[in-house]
Design a protein around this motif. Structure first.
Motif, short mmCIF file in Angstrom:
data_model
loop_
_atom_site.label_atom_id
_atom_site.label_comp_id
_atom_site.label_asym_id
_atom_site.label_seq_id
_atom_site.Cartn_x
_atom_site.Cartn_y
_atom_site.Cartn_z
N GLU A 183 53.67 40.62 -0.23
CA GLU A 183 53.12 39.61 -1.14
C GLU A 183 53.03 38.25 -0.45
N THR A 184 54.06 37.92 0.33
CA THR A 184 54.02 36.65 1.06
C THR A 184 52.87 36.64 2.05
N ARG A 185 52.67 37.76 2.75
CA ARG A 185 51.55 37.85 3.70
C ARG A 185 50.22 37.62 2.98
N ALA A 186 50.08 38.21 1.80
CA ALA A 186 48.83 38.07 1.05
C ALA A 186 48.58 36.62 0.66
N VAL A 187 49.65 35.91 0.25
CA VAL A 187 49.51 34.51 -0.12
C VAL A 187 49.14 33.66 1.09
N VAL A 188 49.81 33.91 2.21
CA VAL A 188 49.52 33.15 3.43
C VAL A 188 48.07 33.35 3.85
N GLN A 189 47.62 34.59 3.82
CA GLN A 189 46.24 34.88 4.19
C GLN A 189 45.26 34.18 3.26
N SER A 190 45.56 34.22 1.96
CA SER A 190 44.67 33.60 0.98
C SER A 190 44.61 32.09 1.16
N ARG A 191 45.78 31.46 1.34
CA ARG A 191 45.84 30.00 1.35
C ARG A 191 45.51 29.40 2.72
N LEU A 192 45.81 30.11 3.80
CA LEU A 192 45.53 29.56 5.14
C LEU A 192 44.21 30.11 5.69
N SER A 193 44.13 31.43 5.87
CA SER A 193 42.88 32.00 6.38
C SER A 193 41.72 31.71 5.44
N GLY A 194 42.00 31.74 4.15
CA GLY A 194 40.94 31.48 3.17
C GLY A 194 40.39 30.07 3.24
N ASN A 195 41.14 29.17 3.88
CA ASN A 195 40.68 27.78 4.05
C ASN A 195 40.30 27.49 5.49
N GLY A 196 40.03 28.56 6.25
CA GLY A 196 39.54 28.39 7.61
C GLY A 196 40.59 27.99 8.63
N LEU A 197 41.88 28.19 8.31
CA LEU A 197 42.95 27.83 9.23
C LEU A 197 43.45 29.07 9.96
N PHE A 198 43.88 28.88 11.20
CA PHE A 198 44.40 29.97 12.01
C PHE A 198 45.91 29.84 12.13
N TYR A 199 46.59 30.97 12.31
CA TYR A 199 48.04 30.94 12.47
C TYR A 199 48.47 32.12 13.33
N SER A 200 49.60 31.96 14.00
CA SER A 200 50.10 33.02 14.86
C SER A 200 50.62 34.19 14.03
N GLU A 201 50.79 35.32 14.66
CA GLU A 201 51.08 36.57 13.95
C GLU A 201 52.38 36.53 13.16
N ARG A 202 53.39 35.82 13.66
CA ARG A 202 54.70 35.83 13.01
C ARG A 202 54.85 34.77 11.91
N VAL A 203 53.85 33.96 11.72
CA VAL A 203 53.96 32.88 10.72
C VAL A 203 54.27 33.41 9.32
N PRO A 204 53.57 34.43 8.81
CA PRO A 204 53.90 34.93 7.47
C PRO A 204 55.35 35.42 7.36
N GLU A 205 55.82 36.10 8.40
CA GLU A 205 57.20 36.61 8.39
C GLU A 205 58.21 35.47 8.35
N VAL A 206 57.96 34.42 9.13
CA VAL A 206 58.88 33.28 9.16
C VAL A 206 58.85 32.54 7.83
N ILE A 207 57.66 32.38 7.25
CA ILE A 207 57.57 31.74 5.94
C ILE A 207 58.37 32.52 4.91
N HIS A 208 58.27 33.83 4.97
CA HIS A 208 59.01 34.68 4.03
C HIS A 208 60.52 34.52 4.23
N GLU A 209 60.95 34.45 5.47
CA GLU A 209 62.38 34.34 5.77
C GLU A 209 62.96 33.01 5.30
N VAL A 210 62.30 31.92 5.63
CA VAL A 210 62.88 30.60 5.34
C VAL A 210 62.79 30.25 3.86
N THR A 211 61.86 30.87 3.14
CA THR A 211 61.73 30.59 1.70
C THR A 211 62.45 31.61 0.84
N ALA A 212 62.98 32.67 1.47
CA ALA A 212 63.64 33.76 0.75
C ALA A 212 62.70 34.42 -0.26
#
Length: 254
Positions: A183-212
């Protein structure tokens, strides 16, 4: 009347959690409530929140029922309660109450003659011992057929455990869980990729970890990441950027 006695999830045990499903709630604000509740217009209901709304909708249409919704701060308890008016607008009037601002029970009196009433009470974890029982009893004395929905954080369950008479009246008890990694991956993709932004592969995983996996924390961090990414066109958002944003947000909240 059959009562669910377990403090369970709003999904069947062992059920596969689906990837995040987004439902826009632009029209939820203030419809059918005694006081409008302001929400960001781009906020969305996700799979577990939609399931909670559906279950609360059923419980709230049962006469003199009590339903309980619990979740960690930022998981969407207030958002789910705010979604009830639009879902029940054709069958009941929803009175929204915030326990932080409730001083007396006098505001309940104008609704005592209504046939279909639902009282959605938020921030119940802030109540003192036996206060929830007193508030619920006051509602049922004035409106015997009214349904009551209690929402709050984890301490709500502790308060209910100390008030067995009230706990035994519960028809439904639901818990909002943090997002899964999918679910976190889906949100990251929607909010970042959906707005034309690029991110490294581990970004969704790290966001999930630090936000619990807490929805409110995820959206707050992603919002800051959008600002960072927007200021660096053509460059991907890196794990170090996410960690730095998280540290700043944590320091600001301390």
């Amino acid at each position: 009347m059959v009562r669910d006695k377990s403090f369970g999830s709003c999904e069947p045990q062992g059920a596969e959690r689906k990837p995040t499903e987004v439902v826009q709630t632009d029209q939820l604000v203030g419809q059918g409530t005694s006081q409008p509740v302001v929400r960001p217009q781009d906020f969305s209901l996700f799979h577990s929140q939609r399931a909670a709304v559906a279950r609360l909708q059923y419980a709230a249409t049962q006469e003199a029922s009590l339903a309980i919704l619990c979740g960690p701060g930022g998981s969407g308890v207030s958002t789910v309660l705010s979604a009830l008016p639009i879902n029940l607008q054709h069958v009941a009037h929803v009175v929204q109450i915030d326990l932080r601002t409730l001083e007396t029970f006098s505001k309940l009196a104008p609704y005592s003659n209504s046939e279909a009433l639902v009282f959605a009470i938020d921030n119940c974890h802030l109540a003192s011992d036996c206060m929830l029982g007193s508030v619920s009893d006051a509602i049922w004395r004035q409106s015997p057929k009214a349904s009551v929905v209690l929402g709050g954080r984890g301490r709500l369950l502790t308060l209910l455990a100390r008030d067995r008479d009230l706990l035994d009246k519960a028809l439904l008890r639901s818990v909002l869980h943090p997002f899964s990694l999918a679910e976190t991956r889906a949100v990251v993709q929607s909010r970042l990729s959906g707005n034309g932004l690029f991110y490294s592969e581990r970004v969704p995983e790290v966001i999930h970890e630090v936000t619990a996996g807490i929805a409110g924390n995820i959206f707050r961090l992603i919002g800051m990441a959008q600002l960072v990414g927007g200021g660096l066109p053509g460059q991907p958002i890196e794990v170090a950027d996410i960690e730095q944003i998280h540290e700043r947000l944590y320091a600001a909240a301390a």
